[in-house]
Design a protein around this motif. Structure first.
Motif, mmCIF file in Angstrom:
data_model
loop_
_atom_site.group_PDB
_atom_site.id
_atom_site.type_symbol
_atom_site.label_atom_id
_atom_site.label_comp_id
_atom_site.label_asym_id
_atom_site.label_seq_id
_atom_site.Cartn_x
_atom_site.Cartn_y
_atom_site.Cartn_z
ATOM 1 N N ALA A 178 34.170 28.417 32.232
ATOM 2 C CA ALA A 178 33.950 28.599 30.291
ATOM 3 C C ALA A 178 33.167 29.692 29.696
ATOM 4 C CB ALA A 178 34.309 27.085 30.325
ATOM 5 N N ASN A 179 31.841 29.661 30.733
ATOM 6 C CA ASN A 179 31.110 30.749 30.143
ATOM 7 C C ASN A 179 31.040 32.569 30.837
ATOM 8 O OD1 ASN A 179 30.153 28.663 28.118
ATOM 9 N ND2 ASN A 179 28.945 27.659 30.525
ATOM 10 N N LYS A 180 32.761 32.006 31.359
ATOM 11 C CA LYS A 180 32.459 33.544 31.525
ATOM 12 C C LYS A 180 33.171 34.314 31.312
ATOM 13 C CE LYS A 180 31.401 32.529 36.496
ATOM 14 N NZ LYS A 180 32.102 32.043 37.550
ATOM 15 N N ALA A 181 33.006 35.618 30.963
ATOM 16 C CA ALA A 181 34.097 37.129 29.873
ATOM 17 C C ALA A 181 35.638 36.518 30.826
ATOM 18 C CB ALA A 181 33.757 38.322 30.191
ATOM 19 N N THR A 182 36.988 37.056 30.440
ATOM 20 C CA THR A 182 37.916 37.233 31.215
ATOM 21 C C THR A 182 37.892 37.786 32.221
ATOM 22 O OG1 THR A 182 38.712 36.029 28.770
ATOM 23 C CG2 THR A 182 40.397 36.867 30.334
ATOM 24 N N HIS A 183 37.448 39.118 31.700
ATOM 25 C CA HIS A 183 37.446 40.238 32.761
ATOM 26 C C HIS A 183 36.956 39.959 33.716
ATOM 27 C CE1 HIS A 183 33.619 41.619 31.608
ATOM 28 N NE2 HIS A 183 33.614 42.127 31.961
ATOM 29 N N ILE A 184 36.367 38.990 33.739
ATOM 30 C CA ILE A 184 34.538 38.243 35.333
ATOM 31 C C ILE A 184 35.844 38.248 36.247
ATOM 32 C CG2 ILE A 184 33.362 37.464 35.773
ATOM 33 C CD1 ILE A 184 31.013 38.668 33.743
ATOM 34 N N MET A 185 36.632 37.031 35.837
ATOM 35 C CA MET A 185 37.765 36.477 37.286
ATOM 36 C C MET A 185 38.911 37.127 37.043
ATOM 37 S SD MET A 185 36.696 32.648 34.976
ATOM 38 C CE MET A 185 37.500 32.634 32.978
ATOM 39 N N ASP A 186 38.601 38.342 37.194
ATOM 40 C CA ASP A 186 40.196 38.435 37.313
ATOM 41 C C ASP A 186 39.775 40.154 38.721
ATOM 42 O OD1 ASP A 186 42.802 40.025 37.624
ATOM 43 O OD2 ASP A 186 43.307 40.458 34.831
ATOM 44 N N VAL A 187 40.314 40.595 38.790
ATOM 45 C CA VAL A 187 40.386 41.520 39.991
ATOM 46 C C VAL A 187 39.526 42.518 39.668
ATOM 47 C CG1 VAL A 187 42.106 40.518 41.482
ATOM 48 C CG2 VAL A 187 42.817 42.692 40.364
ATOM 49 N N ASN A 188 38.546 43.257 40.815
ATOM 50 C CA ASN A 188 38.061 44.069 40.476
ATOM 51 C C ASN A 188 38.971 45.731 40.521
ATOM 52 O OD1 ASN A 188 36.499 46.642 42.110
ATOM 53 N ND2 ASN A 188 35.049 45.521 40.776
ATOM 54 N N ASP A 189 39.187 46.428 39.731
ATOM 55 C CA ASP A 189 40.131 47.621 40.238
ATOM 56 C C ASP A 189 39.552 48.664 41.537
ATOM 57 O OD1 ASP A 189 41.591 47.771 37.578
ATOM 58 O OD2 ASP A 189 40.197 48.653 36.818
ATOM 59 N N ASP A 190 38.396 48.634 41.978
ATOM 60 C CA ASP A 190 38.065 48.986 43.453
ATOM 61 C C ASP A 190 38.199 48.626 44.489
ATOM 62 O OD1 ASP A 190 37.316 51.679 41.564
ATOM 63 O OD2 ASP A 190 34.839 50.466 42.149
ATOM 64 N N ALA A 191 38.373 46.928 43.660
ATOM 65 C CA ALA A 191 38.714 46.316 44.829
ATOM 66 C C ALA A 191 40.098 46.249 45.910
ATOM 67 C CB ALA A 191 38.370 44.423 45.017
ATOM 68 N N VAL A 192 41.075 46.387 44.664
ATOM 69 C CA VAL A 192 42.600 46.303 44.895
ATOM 70 C C VAL A 192 42.593 47.616 45.136
ATOM 71 C CG1 VAL A 192 44.205 46.801 43.089
ATOM 72 C CG2 VAL A 192 43.138 44.789 42.640
ATOM 73 N N ILE A 193 42.061 49.043 44.881
ATOM 74 C CA ILE A 193 42.214 50.734 45.532
ATOM 75 C C ILE A 193 41.911 50.150 46.315
ATOM 76 C CG2 ILE A 193 41.226 53.039 45.801
ATOM 77 C CD1 ILE A 193 40.912 52.476 42.721
ATOM 78 N N GLN A 194 40.750 49.250 47.626
ATOM 79 C CA GLN A 194 40.174 49.104 49.166
ATOM 80 C C GLN A 194 41.311 48.663 49.344
ATOM 81 O OE1 GLN A 194 37.838 51.120 50.433
ATOM 82 N NE2 GLN A 194 37.869 49.854 52.338
ATOM 83 N N ALA A 195 41.973 47.315 48.695
ATOM 84 C CA ALA A 195 42.786 46.022 50.184
ATOM 85 C C ALA A 195 44.322 47.214 49.656
ATOM 86 C CB ALA A 195 43.065 45.495 48.885
ATOM 87 N N VAL A 196 44.757 48.303 49.330
ATOM 88 C CA VAL A 196 45.636 48.618 49.167
ATOM 89 C C VAL A 196 45.965 49.996 50.279
ATOM 90 C CG1 VAL A 196 47.215 47.887 47.219
ATOM 91 C CG2 VAL A 196 45.923 50.340 47.255
ATOM 92 N N THR A 197 44.666 50.260 50.615
ATOM 93 C CA THR A 197 44.303 51.898 51.572
ATOM 94 C C THR A 197 45.389 51.668 52.583
ATOM 95 O OG1 THR A 197 42.124 51.667 50.803
ATOM 96 C CG2 THR A 197 42.839 52.606 52.651
ATOM 97 N N ASN A 198 45.503 50.829 53.828
ATOM 98 C CA ASN A 198 46.713 50.811 54.234
ATOM 99 C C ASN A 198 47.448 49.959 54.370
ATOM 100 O OD1 ASN A 198 44.021 52.421 56.010
ATOM 101 N ND2 ASN A 198 43.611 50.860 56.522
ATOM 102 N N SER A 199 48.314 49.967 52.366
ATOM 103 C CA SER A 199 50.016 49.366 52.667
ATOM 104 C C SER A 199 50.303 50.263 52.224
ATOM 105 C CB SER A 199 49.533 47.650 52.073
ATOM 106 O OG SER A 199 48.309 46.949 53.194
ATOM 107 N N ASP A 200 51.594 49.529 51.425
ATOM 108 C CA ASP A 200 52.164 50.248 50.432
ATOM 109 C C ASP A 200 51.896 49.411 49.171
ATOM 110 O OD1 ASP A 200 53.265 52.220 52.285
ATOM 111 O OD2 ASP A 200 54.568 50.491 53.266
#
Length: 281
Positions: free
Chosen positions: A190-212
């Motif tokens: 309830a006290n966290k900014a909305t973007h903090i509870m969403d995915v991190n862009d760098d983490a997403v880029i890293q996650a799809v490195t070896n996937s389509d």
């Protein structure tokens, strides 16, 4: 606004796999339980269905398989989980694999419970091949790196020693711990900014490195995003009650399906997001 096709009802012979997440089932929300049973009935009616994925947070809370496995036969007869197990077993007997992934709410779910209906626990990330594309499947909470407090908590809770410690406490103590953690989580969120509870862009880029493509739940923000210039991120939706104050609440969820024309080869399969709605009696 993203438009979702009702593929389960309009193209049943083409549905090969179904993917769901964030059901948050509990005896306190019987309409969600009934909606899941309705989905399983739909799955039983799909003649070419081969796999059902449950990608985490299947249950609102899970304090250990023994909470159900140690019940007497009489207690199981009236337990809210028993109809789910019966229906899942029917689906497995019909030839559909049931693959279950841990979420942040049900990380204590074990293979012994899944054995009751012939299911299989899978680790994240899991690679799903759709046509010639490789999809990385995960629950999604590990991608929310900006929520540093949660990531620290997650690291502790996913540790096998911590889980051993929890599972060796009494069911009553585990339930009390789970309630306390849930209340604290609600207060923190309830006290966290909305973007903090969403995915991190760098983490997403890293996650799809070896996937389509990347497919996850957890954030409760269903949509199709661009993970990179050439790769997509698909987000499954949570199961939620609409018009809950009426006698017939509507349950809505965004789920995933893998479809293929019954006359084409498997290389031409494709993934779609589907809106699942059911008016509960």
């Amino acid at each position: 606004m993203q438009t979702f096709n009702h593929l389960i009802t309009t193209r049943p012979h083409e549905v090969r796999q179904v993917l769901i997440s964030d059901l948050h089932l509990s005896p306190e929300e019987p309409a969600l339980v009934q909606a899941f049973l309705a989905l399983l009935n739909d799955c039983l009616a799909l003649p070419a269905l081969k796999r059902l994925f449950i990608l985490g947070d299947w249950f609102e809370v899970w304090i250990g398989d023994d909470a159900y496995l140690t019940l007497s036969d009489d207690a199981r007869q009236s337990h809210w989980l028993t109809p789910l197990i019966v229906k899942l077993k029917q689906l497995r007997v019909a030839g559909c694999e049931i693959l279950v992934m841990h979420g942040n709410r049900d990380f204590l779910l074990g293979q012994p419970f899944c054995n009751l209906f012939g299911g299989e626990l899978i680790d994240e990330p899991y690679t799903l091949t759709v046509g010639q594309q490789h999809y990385r499947l995960e629950h999604g909470d590990a991608l929310c790196l900006d929520d540093k407090k949660y990531q620290f908590f997650r690291k502790i809770m996913r540790n096998r020693l911590t889980q051993w410690y929890l599972l060796n406490k009494s069911l009553e103590k585990r339930l009390a711990i789970a309630d306390k953690m849930r209340q604290k989580s609600q207060q923190n969120n309830a006290n966290k900014a909305t973007h903090i509870m969403d995915v991190n862009d760098d983490a997403v880029i890293q996650a799809v490195t070896n996937s389509d493509a990347l497919l996850h739940g957890h954030t409760h923000r269903p949509d199709i995003h661009q993970a990179t210039d050439t790769k997509k991120r698909y987000v499954l939706g949570d199961w939620r009650l609409l018009n809950n104050d009426t006698r017939k609440p509507m349950v809505s969820a965004v789920i995933g399906v893998v479809i293929a024309n019954e006359h084409s080869d498997s290389n031409k399969a494709e993934f779609k997001l589907v809106e699942f709605k059911r008016l509960m009696a």
